[in-house]
Design a protein around this motif. Structure first.
Motif, PDB file in Angstrom:
ATOM      1  N   SER A  21       0.790  -1.298  -0.029  1.00  0.00           N
ATOM      2  CA  SER A  21      -0.012  -0.165  -0.028  1.00  0.00           C
ATOM      3  C   SER A  21       0.811   1.358   0.047  1.00  0.00           C
ATOM      4  O   SER A  21       0.387   2.207  -0.144  1.00  0.00           O
ATOM      5  CB  SER A  21      -1.211   0.096   1.183  1.00  0.00           C
ATOM      6  OG  SER A  21      -0.325  -0.050   2.240  1.00  0.00           O
ATOM      7  N   VAL A  22       2.259   1.203   0.333  1.00  0.00           N
ATOM      8  CA  VAL A  22       3.071   2.279   0.339  1.00  0.00           C
ATOM      9  C   VAL A  22       4.400   2.031  -0.586  1.00  0.00           C
ATOM     10  O   VAL A  22       4.901   1.092  -0.057  1.00  0.00           O
ATOM     11  CB  VAL A  22       3.390   2.891   1.676  1.00  0.00           C
ATOM     12  CG1 VAL A  22       4.476   4.039   1.379  1.00  0.00           C
ATOM     13  CG2 VAL A  22       2.094   3.471   2.121  1.00  0.00           C
ATOM     14  N   ILE A  23       4.642   2.487  -1.642  1.00  0.00           N
ATOM     15  CA  ILE A  23       6.017   2.452  -2.196  1.00  0.00           C
ATOM     16  C   ILE A  23       6.678   3.779  -2.314  1.00  0.00           C
ATOM     17  O   ILE A  23       5.841   4.805  -2.616  1.00  0.00           O
ATOM     18  CB  ILE A  23       5.641   1.986  -3.737  1.00  0.00           C
ATOM     19  CG1 ILE A  23       4.938   0.643  -3.614  1.00  0.00           C
ATOM     20  CG2 ILE A  23       7.026   1.725  -4.656  1.00  0.00           C
ATOM     21  CD1 ILE A  23       4.142   0.263  -4.985  1.00  0.00           C
ATOM     22  N   ALA A  24       7.864   3.966  -1.936  1.00  0.00           N
ATOM     23  CA  ALA A  24       8.612   5.002  -1.748  1.00  0.00           C
ATOM     24  C   ALA A  24       9.881   4.471  -2.505  1.00  0.00           C
ATOM     25  O   ALA A  24      10.515   3.458  -2.170  1.00  0.00           O
ATOM     26  CB  ALA A  24       9.021   5.340  -0.452  1.00  0.00           C
ATOM     27  N   ALA A  25      10.504   5.491  -3.507  1.00  0.00           N
ATOM     28  CA  ALA A  25      11.582   5.322  -4.263  1.00  0.00           C
ATOM     29  C   ALA A  25      12.211   6.466  -4.717  1.00  0.00           C
ATOM     30  O   ALA A  25      11.583   7.617  -4.992  1.00  0.00           O
ATOM     31  CB  ALA A  25      11.191   4.138  -5.327  1.00  0.00           C
ATOM     32  N   TYR A  26      13.524   6.306  -4.760  1.00  0.00           N
ATOM     33  CA  TYR A  26      14.302   7.335  -5.634  1.00  0.00           C
ATOM     34  C   TYR A  26      14.645   6.767  -6.833  1.00  0.00           C
ATOM     35  O   TYR A  26      14.771   5.673  -7.251  1.00  0.00           O
ATOM     36  CB  TYR A  26      15.680   7.561  -4.813  1.00  0.00           C
ATOM     37  CG  TYR A  26      16.656   8.470  -5.393  1.00  0.00           C
ATOM     38  CD1 TYR A  26      16.281   9.807  -5.108  1.00  0.00           C
ATOM     39  CD2 TYR A  26      17.733   8.018  -6.278  1.00  0.00           C
ATOM     40  CE1 TYR A  26      17.017  10.765  -6.182  1.00  0.00           C
ATOM     41  CE2 TYR A  26      18.640   8.902  -6.878  1.00  0.00           C
ATOM     42  CZ  TYR A  26      18.201  10.352  -6.548  1.00  0.00           C
ATOM     43  OH  TYR A  26      19.189  11.128  -7.223  1.00  0.00           O
ATOM     44  N   PRO A  27      14.250   7.527  -8.111  1.00  0.00           N
ATOM     45  CA  PRO A  27      14.118   6.875  -9.298  1.00  0.00           C
ATOM     46  C   PRO A  27      15.325   6.965  -9.937  1.00  0.00           C
ATOM     47  O   PRO A  27      15.394   6.508 -11.227  1.00  0.00           O
ATOM     48  CB  PRO A  27      13.108   8.224 -10.045  1.00  0.00           C
ATOM     49  CG  PRO A  27      13.287   9.423  -9.220  1.00  0.00           C
ATOM     50  CD  PRO A  27      13.954   9.154  -7.809  1.00  0.00           C
ATOM     51  N   SER A  59      15.914   8.518   2.409  1.00  0.00           N
ATOM     52  CA  SER A  59      14.627   8.993   2.393  1.00  0.00           C
ATOM     53  C   SER A  59      13.503   8.015   1.979  1.00  0.00           C
ATOM     54  O   SER A  59      12.436   7.844   2.949  1.00  0.00           O
ATOM     55  CB  SER A  59      14.277  10.328   1.689  1.00  0.00           C
ATOM     56  OG  SER A  59      14.918  11.297   2.143  1.00  0.00           O
ATOM     57  N   ALA A  60      13.849   7.071   1.060  1.00  0.00           N
ATOM     58  CA  ALA A  60      13.027   6.134   0.427  1.00  0.00           C
ATOM     59  C   ALA A  60      12.584   5.048   1.674  1.00  0.00           C
ATOM     60  O   ALA A  60      11.616   4.679   1.940  1.00  0.00           O
ATOM     61  CB  ALA A  60      13.448   5.453  -0.748  1.00  0.00           C
ATOM     62  N   LEU A  61      13.824   4.853   2.357  1.00  0.00           N
ATOM     63  CA  LEU A  61      13.540   3.774   3.465  1.00  0.00           C
ATOM     64  C   LEU A  61      12.912   4.343   4.532  1.00  0.00           C
ATOM     65  O   LEU A  61      12.106   3.656   5.313  1.00  0.00           O
ATOM     66  CB  LEU A  61      14.861   2.859   3.663  1.00  0.00           C
ATOM     67  CG  LEU A  61      14.613   1.780   4.559  1.00  0.00           C
ATOM     68  CD1 LEU A  61      13.665   0.791   4.137  1.00  0.00           C
ATOM     69  CD2 LEU A  61      15.982   0.995   4.831  1.00  0.00           C
ATOM     70  N   ALA A  62      13.061   5.729   4.977  1.00  0.00           N
ATOM     71  CA  ALA A  62      12.477   6.234   5.911  1.00  0.00           C
ATOM     72  C   ALA A  62      11.203   6.490   5.836  1.00  0.00           C
ATOM     73  O   ALA A  62      10.403   6.188   6.618  1.00  0.00           O
ATOM     74  CB  ALA A  62      13.343   7.871   6.064  1.00  0.00           C
ATOM     75  N   VAL A  63      10.635   6.815   4.657  1.00  0.00           N
ATOM     76  CA  VAL A  63       9.240   6.747   4.363  1.00  0.00           C
ATOM     77  C   VAL A  63       8.608   5.200   4.411  1.00  0.00           C
ATOM     78  O   VAL A  63       7.772   5.098   5.178  1.00  0.00           O
ATOM     79  CB  VAL A  63       8.865   7.198   2.691  1.00  0.00           C
ATOM     80  CG1 VAL A  63       7.554   7.085   2.471  1.00  0.00           C
ATOM     81  CG2 VAL A  63       9.256   8.669   2.567  1.00  0.00           C
ATOM     82  N   CYS A  64       9.363   4.343   4.219  1.00  0.00           N
ATOM     83  CA  CYS A  64       8.915   3.080   4.264  1.00  0.00           C
ATOM     84  C   CYS A  64       8.871   2.824   5.821  1.00  0.00           C
ATOM     85  O   CYS A  64       7.825   1.847   6.250  1.00  0.00           O
ATOM     86  CB  CYS A  64       9.502   1.728   3.368  1.00  0.00           C
ATOM     87  SG  CYS A  64       9.508   2.027   1.805  1.00  0.00           S
ATOM     88  N   GLY A  71       1.287   0.811   9.998  1.00  0.00           N
ATOM     89  CA  GLY A  71       0.718  -0.336   9.683  1.00  0.00           C
ATOM     90  C   GLY A  71       0.446  -0.572   8.313  1.00  0.00           C
ATOM     91  O   GLY A  71      -0.446  -1.237   7.974  1.00  0.00           O
ATOM     92  N   SER A  72       1.268  -0.037   7.475  1.00  0.00           N
ATOM     93  CA  SER A  72       1.106  -0.245   5.967  1.00  0.00           C
ATOM     94  C   SER A  72       2.189  -1.195   5.474  1.00  0.00           C
ATOM     95  O   SER A  72       2.897  -1.343   6.061  1.00  0.00           O
ATOM     96  CB  SER A  72       1.062   0.888   5.084  1.00  0.00           C
ATOM     97  OG  SER A  72       0.338   2.127   5.582  1.00  0.00           O
ATOM     98  N   ARG A  73       1.726  -2.043   4.485  1.00  0.00           N
ATOM     99  CA  ARG A  73       2.573  -2.762   3.583  1.00  0.00           C
ATOM    100  C   ARG A  73       3.434  -2.103   2.718  1.00  0.00           C
ATOM    101  O   ARG A  73       2.785  -1.427   1.759  1.00  0.00           O
ATOM    102  CB  ARG A  73       1.822  -3.811   2.994  1.00  0.00           C
ATOM    103  CG  ARG A  73       2.544  -5.124   2.423  1.00  0.00           C
ATOM    104  CD  ARG A  73       1.784  -6.005   1.760  1.00  0.00           C
ATOM    105  NE  ARG A  73       1.274  -7.074   2.644  1.00  0.00           N
ATOM    106  CZ  ARG A  73       0.185  -8.064   2.613  1.00  0.00           C
ATOM    107  NH1 ARG A  73      -0.271  -7.967   1.649  1.00  0.00           N
ATOM    108  NH2 ARG A  73       0.002  -8.874   3.581  1.00  0.00           N
ATOM    109  N   ALA A  74       4.699  -1.886   3.151  1.00  0.00           N
ATOM    110  CA  ALA A  74       5.701  -0.953   2.358  1.00  0.00           C
ATOM    111  C   ALA A  74       6.714  -1.687   1.586  1.00  0.00           C
ATOM    112  O   ALA A  74       7.307  -2.663   2.079  1.00  0.00           O
ATOM    113  CB  ALA A  74       6.226  -0.012   3.414  1.00  0.00           C
ATOM    114  N   PHE A  75       6.921  -0.961   0.491  1.00  0.00           N
ATOM    115  CA  PHE A  75       7.955  -1.602  -0.649  1.00  0.00           C
ATOM    116  C   PHE A  75       8.896  -0.601  -1.111  1.00  0.00           C
ATOM    117  O   PHE A  75       8.278   0.472  -1.159  1.00  0.00           O
ATOM    118  CB  PHE A  75       7.331  -2.208  -1.619  1.00  0.00           C
ATOM    119  CG  PHE A  75       8.271  -2.864  -2.512  1.00  0.00           C
ATOM    120  CD1 PHE A  75       8.926  -4.154  -2.485  1.00  0.00           C
ATOM    121  CD2 PHE A  75       8.540  -2.177  -3.689  1.00  0.00           C
ATOM    122  CE1 PHE A  75       9.609  -4.719  -3.471  1.00  0.00           C
ATOM    123  CE2 PHE A  75       9.454  -2.545  -4.753  1.00  0.00           C
ATOM    124  CZ  PHE A  75      10.114  -3.906  -4.511  1.00  0.00           C
TER     125      PHE A  75
END
Lengths: 397, 103
Positions: A21-27, A59-64, A71-75
């Motif tokens: 439900s949450v995906i954070a990434a540096y592109p 920051s990508a992993l900090a957001v995850c 409580g979100s499923r993060a990737f």
């Protein structure tokens, strides 16, 4: 349904099926098109997820970490120097016991700059408290992403799904796309015991004193050492869970069944070539070739690197005459990290095989079938002995 | 034997409340002591001022007509003494207080 796609798309479709439900990434480099594909799926409304583009891998992993705490499923996904930039947050995610899943598309790390495949990035992060799984082909990438979420959420430890950059990430292969209903049966919704909730305020991972302390209710709250011991013991215990999940996955999807070591012609082999990732499938051709020459050699791909499956390694190999460990990574000034771990796993056995080590393919150096065959021909002899330093394949000096 | 299938049963989760960071009073080098002759709510018998209560970063001062400091948790930062408009709070060497108590 069978489709033909890249390894990165296989991973993205796994994340979609897992309903992250949450995906954070540096592109940007060293990122791969995996996260680009996910952004397209979210944008097209095919995935009900928040896609959060950030300014760095840290920051990508900090957001995850934040999303998972809530409580979100993060990737997330990364490679090479991007993974190194996450290092502090890697330790944090594991210490905080957050079941984040991350694909690590294995690439060499700079300096000097490289974007090609080796395993130095994930191997250098082995002591961060993350579980590390290695995939050998596109089907395994997709399947391992699904297993990784199930595993992470069962044991409350984050999981890296590692697969070879370019060799798997950017090549196209056919693979089976599982049915979404079957995936839901295998992977129930994420229901954490603790999560950030404004209705019930909590401090998560505040300064923890060296000793235990009474909490506000008068119960004993663990100190840092108890929390870290718990992480270690849970990592050890997670090996049972990895086995159970593999069995259940095979029951539902009819694939897999090798939680720790995937063998090829190992049963009747005197010698076994051991490695991680796609190389273990590449070696199968070499094994077939050498078998025709009368050399009793097999190949084994290690699927789990942390927790280290030392018992599985000792049980599978202690009665063999020799092991030849091929590694795309190196503990500089010592030897291959996998080589050292395998030797340690066999040390307690009285009748143990010799173990030799070859370093190869660093920074995407081509690995030739003939070179693998020559290395095995030289090593698979009763006169071979355990070495304490690696030999190199394909070094042009 | 049934295998232990519980995971992550030792985590650093805590709820807001006194003492969650430990008995932080032991960190104190200087102890804030309130003089009731100078303290506005004590002197006027009115619910007024309470600057010490507002500014205490650890929330260990009561909002009573003579504010009471919880020395179990007061770290002795001295912000209350700095903020008190009448100079009613003085920071006393903790060792002197202990020596006085031991007499």
């Amino acid at each position: 349904m069978h489709i033909i796609e890249s390894g990165n798309v296989a991973a993205a479709l796994g994340v979609k099926l897992a309903e992250a439900s949450v995906i954070a990434a540096y592109p940007i480099t060293p990122q791969t098109p995996l996260t680009e594909k996910l952004s397209e799926l979210v944008d097209a409304g095919e995935m009900n997820a928040q896609y959060i583009p950030v300014e760095s891998e840290h920051s990508a992993l900090a957001v995850c970490i934040a999303a998972s705490s809530a409580g979100s499923r993060a990737f997330t996904a990364t490679s090479a120097n991007g993974l190194l930039y996450m290092n502090e947050q890697l330790h944090w995610a594991a210490g905080a016991r957050l079941p984040i899943v991350m694909c690590v598309v294995n690439r060499g790390i700079g300096a000097p700059w490289t974007v090609w495949n080796d395993h130095q990035d994930s191997i250098s992060q082995r002591d961060t408290g993350w579980i590390q799984l290695y995939a050998c082909d596109h089907q395994q990438i997709l399947d391992t992403v699904l297993k990784a979420f199930r595993l992470a959420e069962t044991v409350s430890v984050p999981v890296m799904v590692c697969y070879d950059g370019y060799i798997l990430s950017h090549t196209y292969m056919p693979f089976e796309l599982p049915d979404a209903e079957m995936v839901r049966r295998f992977l129930p919704p994420f229901a954490p015991e603790y999560f950030l909730d404004p209705k019930c305020p909590k401090n998560l991972n505040t300064v923890t004193l060296p000793d235990i302390r009474p909490d506000v209710r008068g119960n004993t709250a663990p100190g840092y050492m108890e929390i870290r011991h718990n992480l270690h013991m849970d990592m050890r215990k997670s090996m049972d869970v990895i086995s159970d999940i593999e069995i259940e996955f095979k029951e539902i999807f009819g694939r897999g069944g090798y939680p720790f070591i995937e063998p090829y012609r190992v049963n009747d082999a005197d010698y076994v070539a051991v490695c991680m990732g796609s190389l273990s499938y590449h070696l199968r051709d070499v094994i077939d070739m050498l078998r025709k020459e009368g050399i009793a050699v097999g190949a084994a791909g290690l699927r789990v690197y942390r927790p280290f499956p030392d018992k599985a390694v000792a049980d599978a190999f202690s009665h063999k005459k020799g092991l030849i460990v091929f590694e795309k990574a190196l503990s500089y000034g010592n030897q291959g990290a996998l080589f050292a771990d395998i030797k340690a796993a066999l040390y307690a056995k009285t009748d143990r095989p010799f173990v030799r080590n070859y370093i190869l393919g660093l920074g995407g150096r081509e690995i030739k079938t003939t070179e693998l065959a020559d290395a095995l021909r030289n090593s698979c002899k009763p006169s071979s002995a355990t070495t304490d330093r690696p030999e190199w394949i394909g070094l042009k000096m | 034997m049934e295998k232990d299938k519980t995971f992550a049963n030792r985590k650093s989760h805590s709820e807001p409340g006194p003492g969650d960071g430990g008995r932080t009073g032991s960190w104190r080098v200087l102890r804030p002591v309130i003089d009731p002759e100078k303290c506005i709510p004590a002197k006027t018998n009115k619910k007024a001022c309470f600057s010490c209560w507002i500014f205490c970063p650890d929330g260990v001062i009561t909002k009573t007509k003579l504010p009471v400091i919880d020395y179990e948790y007061c770290k002795g930062c001295g912000i209350c003494a700095e903020e008190c408009p009448t100079g009613a709070i003085t920071m006393v060497e903790e060792t002197l207080v202990i020596m006085e108590e031991e007499k």
